[in-house]
Design an enzyme around this catalytic site. Structure first.
Site, PDB file in Angstrom:
ATOM      1  N   HIS A 128       0.869  -1.178   0.000  1.00  0.00           N
ATOM      2  CA  HIS A 128       0.000   0.000   0.000  1.00  0.00           C
ATOM      3  C   HIS A 128       0.909   1.233   0.000  1.00  0.00           C
ATOM      4  O   HIS A 128       2.026   1.190   0.522  1.00  0.00           O
ATOM      5  CB  HIS A 128      -0.836  -0.063   1.282  1.00  0.00           C
ATOM      6  CG  HIS A 128      -1.897   0.979   1.415  1.00  0.00           C
ATOM      7  ND1 HIS A 128      -1.631   2.269   1.796  1.00  0.00           N
ATOM      8  CD2 HIS A 128      -3.248   0.907   1.256  1.00  0.00           C
ATOM      9  CE1 HIS A 128      -2.763   2.952   1.870  1.00  0.00           C
ATOM     10  NE2 HIS A 128      -3.762   2.152   1.541  1.00  0.00           N
ATOM     11  N   ASP A 205       3.020  -4.969   7.934  1.00  0.00           N
ATOM     12  CA  ASP A 205       1.796  -4.186   7.829  1.00  0.00           C
ATOM     13  C   ASP A 205       0.620  -5.156   7.949  1.00  0.00           C
ATOM     14  O   ASP A 205       0.351  -5.937   7.035  1.00  0.00           O
ATOM     15  CB  ASP A 205       1.788  -3.451   6.477  1.00  0.00           C
ATOM     16  CG  ASP A 205       0.512  -2.650   6.246  1.00  0.00           C
ATOM     17  OD1 ASP A 205      -0.468  -2.871   6.980  1.00  0.00           O
ATOM     18  OD2 ASP A 205       0.506  -1.831   5.315  1.00  0.00           O
ATOM     19  N   GLN A 208      -4.495  -5.390   6.736  1.00  0.00           N
ATOM     20  CA  GLN A 208      -5.501  -6.256   6.102  1.00  0.00           C
ATOM     21  C   GLN A 208      -5.508  -7.664   6.680  1.00  0.00           C
ATOM     22  O   GLN A 208      -6.243  -8.510   6.200  1.00  0.00           O
ATOM     23  CB  GLN A 208      -5.244  -6.347   4.586  1.00  0.00           C
ATOM     24  CG  GLN A 208      -5.421  -5.039   3.862  1.00  0.00           C
ATOM     25  CD  GLN A 208      -6.855  -4.532   3.868  1.00  0.00           C
ATOM     26  OE1 GLN A 208      -7.798  -5.291   4.109  1.00  0.00           O
ATOM     27  NE2 GLN A 208      -7.038  -3.251   3.611  1.00  0.00           N
ATOM     28  N   LYS A 231     -10.225  -1.024  10.438  1.00  0.00           N
ATOM     29  CA  LYS A 231     -10.291  -2.176   9.530  1.00  0.00           C
ATOM     30  C   LYS A 231     -10.541  -3.478  10.294  1.00  0.00           C
ATOM     31  O   LYS A 231     -10.574  -4.550   9.713  1.00  0.00           O
ATOM     32  CB  LYS A 231      -8.994  -2.284   8.731  1.00  0.00           C
ATOM     33  CG  LYS A 231      -8.844  -1.143   7.713  1.00  0.00           C
ATOM     34  CD  LYS A 231      -7.634  -1.358   6.851  1.00  0.00           C
ATOM     35  CE  LYS A 231      -7.218  -0.127   6.104  1.00  0.00           C
ATOM     36  NZ  LYS A 231      -8.072   0.208   4.963  1.00  0.00           N
ATOM     37  N   CYS A 369      -4.887   2.675  -3.510  1.00  0.00           N
ATOM     38  CA  CYS A 369      -3.627   3.170  -2.915  1.00  0.00           C
ATOM     39  C   CYS A 369      -2.523   2.127  -3.043  1.00  0.00           C
ATOM     40  O   CYS A 369      -1.718   1.936  -2.113  1.00  0.00           O
ATOM     41  CB  CYS A 369      -3.803   3.562  -1.455  1.00  0.00           C
ATOM     42  SG  CYS A 369      -4.995   4.864  -1.213  1.00  0.00           S
TER      43      CYS A 369
HETATM   44  N1  PLP Z   1      -1.689  -0.739   4.640  1.00  0.00           N
HETATM   45  C1  PLP Z   1      -2.627  -1.485   4.048  1.00  0.00           C
HETATM   46  C2  PLP Z   1      -2.284  -2.868   3.597  1.00  0.00           C
HETATM   47  C3  PLP Z   1      -3.907  -0.975   3.869  1.00  0.00           C
HETATM   48  O1  PLP Z   1      -4.842  -1.718   3.286  1.00  0.00           O
HETATM   49  C4  PLP Z   1      -4.203   0.332   4.324  1.00  0.00           C
HETATM   50  C5  PLP Z   1      -5.537   0.925   4.102  1.00  0.00           C
HETATM   51  O2  PLP Z   1      -6.221   0.617   3.147  1.00  0.00           O
HETATM   52  C6  PLP Z   1      -3.193   1.059   4.952  1.00  0.00           C
HETATM   53  C7  PLP Z   1      -1.955   0.496   5.086  1.00  0.00           C
HETATM   54  C8  PLP Z   1      -3.451   2.441   5.472  1.00  0.00           C
HETATM   55  O3  PLP Z   1      -4.341   2.366   6.553  1.00  0.00           O
HETATM   56  P1  PLP Z   1      -4.925   3.688   7.231  1.00  0.00           P
HETATM   57  O4  PLP Z   1      -5.475   4.534   6.113  1.00  0.00           O
HETATM   58  O5  PLP Z   1      -5.970   3.181   8.157  1.00  0.00           O
HETATM   59  O6  PLP Z   1      -3.794   4.361   7.929  1.00  0.00           O
END
Ligand code: PLP
Length: 416
Positions: A128, A205, A208, A231, A369
């Site tokens: 992401h 990370d 998900q 999430k 993203c």
């Molecule tokens: N990393 C992953 C794999 C994501 O799916 C997301 C959000 O879609 C993020 C990071 C960023 O999360 P946040 O916008 O809640 O900070």
């Protein structure tokens, strides 16, 4: 053997989520945008209301009764997160706004201190933007290099190529446990083992993954693990950085202010130990408490049961989608969770998203993203239904019928 769907009372789970009874465009809401954000059970909504009705105060500061209640609830929440992740102590849990802020903290604090000219930061091709941009910024500032773990044509990490990337200049490896764009479950255990053998640290990370799979940071041996409350059925604006205690203790603060100090004069400042050192100012107290309720709720249902039910639903949905003429799934890894990215011939992803919305079905259409990985597959955008444990086989049937109608329309226009 009974099917997971027979062992899982999805209708009873759905009753815990009031928003699932909404109607949109005259149809029952079908929420298939869980990778963007998840819906909240009544228990979380009630917990937030209870906090503001009975406990609200700033924390760690005053001697009065409500300060004690709020501090107790907040620190209890930290302990719940520690247990949920399998951390060895609540001191390893830092509350932040979300995954993005947690990764930026690591880049600004650990990265500022540890990354120098010529050093290498590894990210996977699946990441992401939140797990690319902070490393890109740091690399430019420090004269370091970002290197990319490639994936195969099904969206799976190429471990051999990854191993060849590692060298004595590698300082940090950043990898999603589940890709938000393709749904690939990555082999984080192996990724971490190889990184550690090369002397590098690893940030996982988990944005998900935590809502779909059981996670244990100690078994994984992750140095950092980050996720967002919204999430995982919790509130927005709250997220978590897990860091190994020794690693956090060696890191400098990244923001300055109240709450994080032991003593201040105009000449010098003494900081608290972690996690307080990284929580400058008044944080998101109520939502941290709400997050803990979401995690308790998830554990009550059982993360193994959730994973089994969702896996069966994912297989069911995958088979049904693959049967639609002109539909191409993007990301077909052996090990996947929740996400079904696809393109439909003759339709822009945004048009598919709008057509589905007219039928009450919420999916994401766009680049999610995660532009580098979509471009790896030759796309600027896909349609992305993403599942949670409150989704049903009937909802998938409705999605598939709607997509079939779209697909038929194109095929009859094009005369195929
Ligand atoms: N990393 C992953 C794999 C994501 O799916 C997301 C959000 O879609 C993020 C990071 C960023 O999360 P946040 O916008 O809640 O900070």
């Amino acid at each position: 053997m009974p099917k997971a769907r027979e062992l899982f009372d999805v209708q009873s789970v759905r009753r815990d989520f009031p928003i699932l009874a909404e109607r949109v465009n005259g149809r029952p809401l079908i929420w298939l945008d869980n990778a963007a954000t998840t819906q909240k059970p009544q228990a979380v909504i009630d917990r937030l209301a209870y906090f503001y009705a009975h406990e609200n105060s700033n924390i760690h500061r005053a001697a009065h009764a409500l300060a004690a209640r709020a501090t107790e609830a907040y620190e209890q929440a930290r302990a719940t997160v520690a247990r949920f992740l399998g951390a060895s102590s609540p001191e390893e849990i830092v509350f932040l706004r979300g995954t993005t802020e947690a990764i930026n903290l690591v880049a600004r604090s650990w990265g500022q201190q540890q990354i120098g000219e010529g050093d290498e930061i590894v990210v996977s091709h699946l990441e992401h933007h939140a797990n690319i941009v902070p490393w890109h910024q740091l690399a430019i500032e420090k004269g370091a290099k970002v290197r990319v773990i490639p994936v195969d044509d099904r969206g799976q990490i190429l471990l051999d190529a990854y191993q060849r990337l590692l060298n004595p200049r590698t300082r940090l490896v950043n990898i999603s446990q589940v890709s938000n764009a393709l749904g690939t479950v990555t082999p984080v255990r192996e990724v971490i083992e190889l990184a550690h053998a090369a002397g590098a640290k690893v940030l996982v990370d988990g944005a998900q993954s935590v809502s779909h799979l059981p996670v244990d940071v100690q078994t994984l041996d992750a140095d950092f693990f980050v996720f967002s409350g919204h999430k995982v059925f919790g509130p927005t604006g709250i997220g978590v950085l897990y860091g190994k205690q020794a690693v956090l203790e060696a890191m400098p603060p990244w923001q300055g202010g109240g709450n994080m100090i032991a003593d201040v004069t105009f000449e010098r400042v003494l900081y608290h130990k972690p996690p307080g050192r990284f929580e400058a100012g008044t944080g998101n107290i109520a939502d941290a408490v709400g997050l803990a309720t979401a995690l308790d709720y998830l554990e009550l249902i059982g993360r193994e049961r959730i994973a089994r039910y969702e896996h069966e639903l994912l297989v069911y949905a995958t088979d049904a989608l693959l049967d639609i003429p002109g539909l191409h799934l993007i990301g077909t890894a052996d090990d996947k969770a929740s996400v079904l990215s696809f393109v439909l011939e003759g339709h822009r992803p945004s048009d598919v998203g709008e057509a589905l919305s007219r039928e009450g079905i919420a999916v994401r259409a766009g680049h999610h993203c995660a532009q580098p990985i979509l471009r790896r597959f030759g796309h600027e955008a896909t349609v992305r239904p993403s599942l949670a444990f409150y989704n049903t086989h009937e909802e998938i049937d409705t999605l598939v019928r709607a997509l079939r109608r779209l697909s038929h329309r194109t095929l009859s226009i094009s005369g195929r």
